[in-house]
Design a protein around this motif. Sequence first.
Motif, PDB file in Angstrom:
ATOM      1  N   LEU A   1       2.787  20.340   8.848  1.00  0.00           N
ATOM      2  CA  LEU A   1       2.702  19.729   9.574  1.00  0.00           C
ATOM      3  C   LEU A   1       3.401  18.492   9.797  1.00  0.00           C
ATOM      4  O   LEU A   1       3.693  18.078  11.546  1.00  0.00           O
ATOM      5  CB  LEU A   1       1.153  19.261   9.539  1.00  0.00           C
ATOM      6  CG  LEU A   1      -0.263  19.744   9.809  1.00  0.00           C
ATOM      7  CD1 LEU A   1      -1.145  18.862   9.269  1.00  0.00           C
ATOM      8  CD2 LEU A   1       0.003  21.113  11.000  1.00  0.00           C
ATOM      9  N   GLY A   2       4.161  18.077   9.091  1.00  0.00           N
ATOM     10  CA  GLY A   2       5.636  17.044   9.881  1.00  0.00           C
ATOM     11  C   GLY A   2       4.694  15.694   9.873  1.00  0.00           C
ATOM     12  O   GLY A   2       5.934  14.986  10.792  1.00  0.00           O
ATOM     13  N   SER A   3       3.760  15.593   9.655  1.00  0.00           N
ATOM     14  CA  SER A   3       3.473  13.536   9.373  1.00  0.00           C
ATOM     15  C   SER A   3       3.962  13.166   8.392  1.00  0.00           C
ATOM     16  O   SER A   3       4.017  13.419   7.524  1.00  0.00           O
ATOM     17  CB  SER A   3       2.107  14.153   9.024  1.00  0.00           C
ATOM     18  OG  SER A   3       0.899  12.792   9.213  1.00  0.00           O
ATOM     19  N   GLN A   4       4.084  11.599   9.802  1.00  0.00           N
ATOM     20  CA  GLN A   4       5.441  11.159   8.230  1.00  0.00           C
ATOM     21  C   GLN A   4       4.020   9.444   7.957  1.00  0.00           C
ATOM     22  O   GLN A   4       4.941   8.457   7.539  1.00  0.00           O
ATOM     23  CB  GLN A   4       5.886   9.916   9.051  1.00  0.00           C
ATOM     24  CG  GLN A   4       7.076  11.181   9.529  1.00  0.00           C
ATOM     25  CD  GLN A   4       7.913  11.619   8.402  1.00  0.00           C
ATOM     26  OE1 GLN A   4       8.271  11.156   7.272  1.00  0.00           O
ATOM     27  NE2 GLN A   4       7.376  13.135   7.955  1.00  0.00           N
ATOM     28  N   TRP A   5       2.253   9.821   7.785  1.00  0.00           N
ATOM     29  CA  TRP A   5       2.039   8.954   8.019  1.00  0.00           C
ATOM     30  C   TRP A   5       1.254   8.275   6.444  1.00  0.00           C
ATOM     31  O   TRP A   5       1.161   9.030   5.749  1.00  0.00           O
ATOM     32  CB  TRP A   5       0.690   9.342   8.349  1.00  0.00           C
ATOM     33  CG  TRP A   5      -0.686   8.029   8.211  1.00  0.00           C
ATOM     34  CD1 TRP A   5      -0.457   6.844   8.876  1.00  0.00           C
ATOM     35  CD2 TRP A   5      -2.014   7.810   7.566  1.00  0.00           C
ATOM     36  NE1 TRP A   5      -1.737   5.901   8.887  1.00  0.00           N
ATOM     37  CE2 TRP A   5      -2.672   6.514   7.691  1.00  0.00           C
ATOM     38  CE3 TRP A   5      -2.360   9.708   6.714  1.00  0.00           C
ATOM     39  CZ2 TRP A   5      -3.557   7.032   6.912  1.00  0.00           C
ATOM     40  CZ3 TRP A   5      -3.161   9.110   6.149  1.00  0.00           C
ATOM     41  CH2 TRP A   5      -4.026   7.749   6.577  1.00  0.00           C
ATOM     42  N   LEU A   6       1.970   7.436   6.165  1.00  0.00           N
ATOM     43  CA  LEU A   6       1.944   6.187   4.570  1.00  0.00           C
ATOM     44  C   LEU A   6       1.157   6.610   4.128  1.00  0.00           C
ATOM     45  O   LEU A   6       0.886   7.062   2.765  1.00  0.00           O
ATOM     46  CB  LEU A   6       2.608   5.207   4.759  1.00  0.00           C
ATOM     47  CG  LEU A   6       3.065   4.812   3.502  1.00  0.00           C
ATOM     48  CD1 LEU A   6       4.501   5.417   3.172  1.00  0.00           C
ATOM     49  CD2 LEU A   6       3.246   2.879   3.600  1.00  0.00           C
ATOM     50  N   GLY A   7       0.401   6.653   4.631  1.00  0.00           N
ATOM     51  CA  GLY A   7      -1.440   7.006   4.511  1.00  0.00           C
ATOM     52  C   GLY A   7      -1.957   8.140   3.356  1.00  0.00           C
ATOM     53  O   GLY A   7      -2.737   8.559   2.144  1.00  0.00           O
ATOM     54  N   TRP A   8      -1.213   9.196   3.861  1.00  0.00           N
ATOM     55  CA  TRP A   8      -0.982  10.592   3.121  1.00  0.00           C
ATOM     56  C   TRP A   8      -0.615  10.076   1.310  1.00  0.00           C
ATOM     57  O   TRP A   8      -2.185  11.258   0.743  1.00  0.00           O
ATOM     58  CB  TRP A   8       0.309  11.678   3.442  1.00  0.00           C
ATOM     59  CG  TRP A   8      -0.367  12.207   4.902  1.00  0.00           C
ATOM     60  CD1 TRP A   8       0.863  11.890   5.960  1.00  0.00           C
ATOM     61  CD2 TRP A   8      -1.664  12.443   5.437  1.00  0.00           C
ATOM     62  NE1 TRP A   8      -0.471  12.430   7.227  1.00  0.00           N
ATOM     63  CE2 TRP A   8      -2.103  12.493   6.716  1.00  0.00           C
ATOM     64  CE3 TRP A   8      -3.132  12.576   4.758  1.00  0.00           C
ATOM     65  CZ2 TRP A   8      -2.757  13.270   7.562  1.00  0.00           C
ATOM     66  CZ3 TRP A   8      -4.657  13.613   5.096  1.00  0.00           C
ATOM     67  CH2 TRP A   8      -4.254  13.055   6.650  1.00  0.00           C
ATOM     68  N   VAL A   9       0.524   9.474   1.400  1.00  0.00           N
ATOM     69  CA  VAL A   9       0.672   8.907   0.200  1.00  0.00           C
ATOM     70  C   VAL A   9      -0.115   8.433  -0.866  1.00  0.00           C
ATOM     71  O   VAL A   9      -0.355   9.301  -2.192  1.00  0.00           O
ATOM     72  CB  VAL A   9       2.593   8.098  -0.102  1.00  0.00           C
ATOM     73  CG1 VAL A   9       2.514   7.482  -0.957  1.00  0.00           C
ATOM     74  CG2 VAL A   9       3.253   8.649   1.058  1.00  0.00           C
ATOM     75  N   PHE A  10      -1.112   7.218  -0.389  1.00  0.00           N
ATOM     76  CA  PHE A  10      -1.569   6.310  -0.727  1.00  0.00           C
ATOM     77  C   PHE A  10      -2.812   7.675  -1.446  1.00  0.00           C
ATOM     78  O   PHE A  10      -4.057   7.565  -2.569  1.00  0.00           O
ATOM     79  CB  PHE A  10      -2.670   5.027  -0.046  1.00  0.00           C
ATOM     80  CG  PHE A  10      -1.745   4.474  -0.264  1.00  0.00           C
ATOM     81  CD1 PHE A  10      -1.857   3.287  -0.965  1.00  0.00           C
ATOM     82  CD2 PHE A  10      -1.047   4.251   0.958  1.00  0.00           C
ATOM     83  CE1 PHE A  10      -0.944   1.716  -1.047  1.00  0.00           C
ATOM     84  CE2 PHE A  10       0.385   3.199   0.450  1.00  0.00           C
ATOM     85  CZ  PHE A  10       0.049   2.254   0.110  1.00  0.00           C
ATOM     86  N   LEU A  11      -3.617   8.646  -0.470  1.00  0.00           N
ATOM     87  CA  LEU A  11      -5.069   9.167  -0.258  1.00  0.00           C
ATOM     88  C   LEU A  11      -4.308  10.240  -1.681  1.00  0.00           C
ATOM     89  O   LEU A  11      -5.431  11.247  -2.186  1.00  0.00           O
ATOM     90  CB  LEU A  11      -5.115  10.253   0.764  1.00  0.00           C
ATOM     91  CG  LEU A  11      -5.501  11.463   0.304  1.00  0.00           C
ATOM     92  CD1 LEU A  11      -7.320  10.440  -0.045  1.00  0.00           C
ATOM     93  CD2 LEU A  11      -6.497  11.679   1.825  1.00  0.00           C
TER      94      LEU A  11
ATOM     95  N   ASP B   1      15.023   4.605  -1.146  1.00  0.00           N
ATOM     96  CA  ASP B   1      15.044   4.259  -2.306  1.00  0.00           C
ATOM     97  C   ASP B   1      14.701   2.822  -2.309  1.00  0.00           C
ATOM     98  O   ASP B   1      14.090   1.659  -3.402  1.00  0.00           O
ATOM     99  CB  ASP B   1      15.615   4.839  -3.566  1.00  0.00           C
ATOM    100  CG  ASP B   1      15.845   6.363  -3.765  1.00  0.00           C
ATOM    101  OD1 ASP B   1      14.643   7.026  -3.899  1.00  0.00           O
ATOM    102  OD2 ASP B   1      16.721   6.584  -3.765  1.00  0.00           O
ATOM    103  N   SER B   2      15.380   1.910  -1.754  1.00  0.00           N
ATOM    104  CA  SER B   2      14.966   0.443  -1.501  1.00  0.00           C
ATOM    105  C   SER B   2      14.521   0.078  -0.212  1.00  0.00           C
ATOM    106  O   SER B   2      13.925   1.073   0.550  1.00  0.00           O
ATOM    107  CB  SER B   2      16.736   0.153  -1.081  1.00  0.00           C
ATOM    108  OG  SER B   2      17.260   0.763  -0.469  1.00  0.00           O
ATOM    109  N   GLY B   3      14.430  -1.008  -0.037  1.00  0.00           N
ATOM    110  CA  GLY B   3      13.184  -1.163   2.007  1.00  0.00           C
ATOM    111  C   GLY B   3      12.129  -1.163   0.806  1.00  0.00           C
ATOM    112  O   GLY B   3      11.470  -1.007   0.449  1.00  0.00           O
ATOM    113  N   THR B   4      11.185  -2.225   2.412  1.00  0.00           N
ATOM    114  CA  THR B   4      10.214  -2.135   2.223  1.00  0.00           C
ATOM    115  C   THR B   4       8.664  -0.705   2.040  1.00  0.00           C
ATOM    116  O   THR B   4       8.249  -0.840   1.261  1.00  0.00           O
ATOM    117  CB  THR B   4       9.953  -3.026   3.740  1.00  0.00           C
ATOM    118  OG1 THR B   4       9.938  -4.397   3.319  1.00  0.00           O
ATOM    119  CG2 THR B   4       7.972  -3.384   3.651  1.00  0.00           C
ATOM    120  N   LEU B   5       9.245   0.034   2.759  1.00  0.00           N
ATOM    121  CA  LEU B   5       8.916   1.806   2.924  1.00  0.00           C
ATOM    122  C   LEU B   5       9.031   2.197   1.488  1.00  0.00           C
ATOM    123  O   LEU B   5       7.587   3.133   0.870  1.00  0.00           O
ATOM    124  CB  LEU B   5       9.449   2.487   3.443  1.00  0.00           C
ATOM    125  CG  LEU B   5       8.459   2.325   5.382  1.00  0.00           C
ATOM    126  CD1 LEU B   5       9.618   3.213   5.800  1.00  0.00           C
ATOM    127  CD2 LEU B   5       7.137   1.621   5.540  1.00  0.00           C
ATOM    128  N   GLY B   6      10.603   1.856   0.719  1.00  0.00           N
ATOM    129  CA  GLY B   6      10.453   2.601  -0.410  1.00  0.00           C
ATOM    130  C   GLY B   6       9.812   1.532  -1.509  1.00  0.00           C
ATOM    131  O   GLY B   6       8.690   1.967  -2.340  1.00  0.00           O
TER     132      GLY B   6
END
Length: 168
Positions: free
Chosen positions: A138-148, A78-83
């Motif tokens: 698929l277990g992907s952690q690619w952040l682009g999925w969130v934007f898409l 919930d915090s940090g850059t990725l959050g």
Amino acid sequence: SESAQCEQFEWSEAAAAKAQVACHGGAHGGLAIATKADLEADLAPERRVLLVMIAVIQGYTLIGPLQHSFKVAMHIGDSGTLGHVFTQAAALVQWGKFAMTLGQNLILNGVPPLTRVYIAMTGITLGAAVPPLCVYALGSQWLGWVFLSFGLVGLSLGIFECTFLNVI
């Protein structure tokens, strides 16, 4: 002329026969003026539209109740850059709605309302399918999925919300 008033409406097939009788006279002859609202009031309700509405609302749940689960599945706190990046990606829903609410007549100029609803339903389906397929299955952690995912849902909602009432 009175006849021209009847001709200005785009009639559904169900109302077309009534419109001919009401506007151009029926068995009794003469010219009666009928408004589109009067003719549509006599039509039976179209309950199938509920299925379309439910499908879109189910896609909409991705941005609310399922958003935290999506974040946890991607191992984002919930915090940090990725959050923070995840939160900005989630904001694409609102930005997409805003952009397509205002811009769909430019971008989709010449596309009939029913086709716009189909485009919106396809976009919401694809956007809502990203987390279960790409992240959970698929277990992907690619952040682009969130934007898409959030981008497709937002753009599609912007098209759908303005257009759906024109179609039903």
